[in-house]
Design an enzyme around this catalytic site. Sequence first.
Site, PDB file in Angstrom:
ATOM      1  N   MET A   1      -4.989   9.151   7.760  1.00  0.00           N
ATOM      2  CA  MET A   1      -4.240   8.377   6.774  1.00  0.00           C
ATOM      3  C   MET A   1      -3.056   7.632   7.395  1.00  0.00           C
ATOM      4  O   MET A   1      -2.637   7.920   8.507  1.00  0.00           O
ATOM      5  CB  MET A   1      -3.728   9.293   5.662  1.00  0.00           C
ATOM      6  CG  MET A   1      -4.818   9.937   4.816  1.00  0.00           C
ATOM      7  SD  MET A   1      -4.156  11.023   3.523  1.00  0.00           S
ATOM      8  CE  MET A   1      -3.458   9.817   2.382  1.00  0.00           C
ATOM      9  N   HIS A   2      -2.541   6.678   6.625  1.00  0.00           N
ATOM     10  CA  HIS A   2      -1.227   6.050   6.823  1.00  0.00           C
ATOM     11  C   HIS A   2      -1.127   5.059   7.975  1.00  0.00           C
ATOM     12  O   HIS A   2      -0.160   4.303   8.031  1.00  0.00           O
ATOM     13  CB  HIS A   2      -0.143   7.110   7.040  1.00  0.00           C
ATOM     14  CG  HIS A   2      -0.144   8.240   6.063  1.00  0.00           C
ATOM     15  ND1 HIS A   2      -0.116   8.046   4.700  1.00  0.00           N
ATOM     16  CD2 HIS A   2      -0.157   9.580   6.254  1.00  0.00           C
ATOM     17  CE1 HIS A   2      -0.118   9.225   4.087  1.00  0.00           C
ATOM     18  NE2 HIS A   2      -0.154  10.168   5.006  1.00  0.00           N
TER      19      HIS A   2
ATOM     20  N   ASP B   1      -8.717  11.377   4.848  1.00  0.00           N
ATOM     21  CA  ASP B   1      -9.226  12.636   5.392  1.00  0.00           C
ATOM     22  C   ASP B   1      -8.982  13.815   4.460  1.00  0.00           C
ATOM     23  O   ASP B   1      -9.867  14.660   4.282  1.00  0.00           O
ATOM     24  CB  ASP B   1      -8.660  12.910   6.790  1.00  0.00           C
ATOM     25  CG  ASP B   1      -7.142  12.820   6.878  1.00  0.00           C
ATOM     26  OD1 ASP B   1      -6.469  12.666   5.839  1.00  0.00           O
ATOM     27  OD2 ASP B   1      -6.624  12.898   8.007  1.00  0.00           O
TER      28      ASP B   1
END
EC number: 2.7.1.17
Length: 498
Positions: free
Chosen positions: A81-82, A239
């Site tokens: 992520m991110h 995820d």
Amino acid sequence: MSYVIGIDLGTSAVKSVLVDREGRVTGEHSESYPLMRPKPGYSEQNPEDWVKGTLVSLNRLVEKTGVRPAEIDGISFSGQMHGLVLVDAEGKPLRPAILWNDTRTTAQCRRIESTLGAKLIDIARNKALEGFTLPKLLWVQENEPELLDQAKLFLLPKDYVRYRLTGEYGAEYSDAAGTLLLDAASKSWSAEIAEAFNLPLSLCPPLTESFGQTGGLLPEIAEAAGLEPGTKVFAGGADNACGALGAGILGEGKTMCSIGTSGVVLSYESDKTLNLGGRAHFFNHAEKDGYYIMGVTLAAGYSLTWFKETFAAEMGFDELLAGIDRIPAGSGGLLFTPYIVGERTPHADSDIRGSFLGMDSGHTLKHFARSVLEGITFSLRESVDIVRSSGKAVTEIVSIGGGAKNADWLQMQADIFNATIIRLESEQGPALGAAMLAAYGAGWFDSLGDCAAAFIRTAGRYEPNPEQAERYEKIYALYREVYGQTQELNRRLAEFRN
């Protein structure tokens, strides 16, 4: 026979799994790629390394299993992520990707807080933390403005790989929720947040559901992967959302505890209006109109690894933990806090550090080993309590990761959480969740719930021992006092760490 492929794009490697209609993983292959740390606190990767690794992983998976390309009904993704990938008008990355574990953006987080105030939680439902995507965009805006001017879109890691495989841009809600730019309730990019920082909303990619089809494999990509051109590709999920799918966390009351390097407590949520005030993460799920609450312990399994490598390097984990069942709950008055790299939930504190309290000359290595497990589990219990405070009765928790590999630790989780702990027969985590999205998207099942019922099997249940649970309640109350009692001491000690 027909199959789907789940691709899990991690921080250190990409893993592809081949899954049949019964949910059996019939083959898998991983390919690693490098991590770049050009400065202290920086963490970057070359997006093309993800693409190359994915194609090699798919090709090797096809070779190893002997599956015929025509038997693949679909492919989907789970992704770290991110991370920020900026692409120009031709779809080429303008700079290396800035990853979730990059910590350069503290100043930008403070800017977000001072600019938006309470609106950030109201809209995005999460605090401004260095890992999220918006602070990274603001860092580029402040430090590399010429690159932001050239950018057509920002993409998240798995979405960049999917774009390269299909030629189509897109994002889905579970990963978009980790950017701080998504209005979680309306499932749309927030014009209010973007405008507050002079970011054009056109930087944000089109949104779709996690199981939505986002094109097919391009001919040259299919050839490199050993698959058929046009093979269906589905959007995928973050995820943690895919990990939740792979553990069957679909429906009210469903909760998961995942203990890897970090630890996660994740619980399904259907109320889009729920506002926890930033005490825990609140993200969109990969299921349509679903959400989840998530708390994070930064050094969960890492605390155990650190302890073993520092004090028992010659031992394996099984040897280290053998016999801890003979140590009483509470480890003979020894208490460990797993703040060895700071903490996330419920204390977003980068200065706090871990401690052993109550050491005496009667304590042995086994006492310390048990206290480490207890401290990790107490930290995760704080996230369970946040879930319960939202009105949920958490009576069963699916345990996955390293914490599910030791029977004594599983029983400890049951006693400390005061809930039934469920161990799964086969655990593939986010990769299986990605495969489930492909299976549902390809029409194998009428719902993700039906898919979970077919794919996920229980291997064991651990019930809380009432006496142990009562004893742990008293110790947990002491554990919760440690943060407040040591916060200032650790802040003052920080200047001596280097």
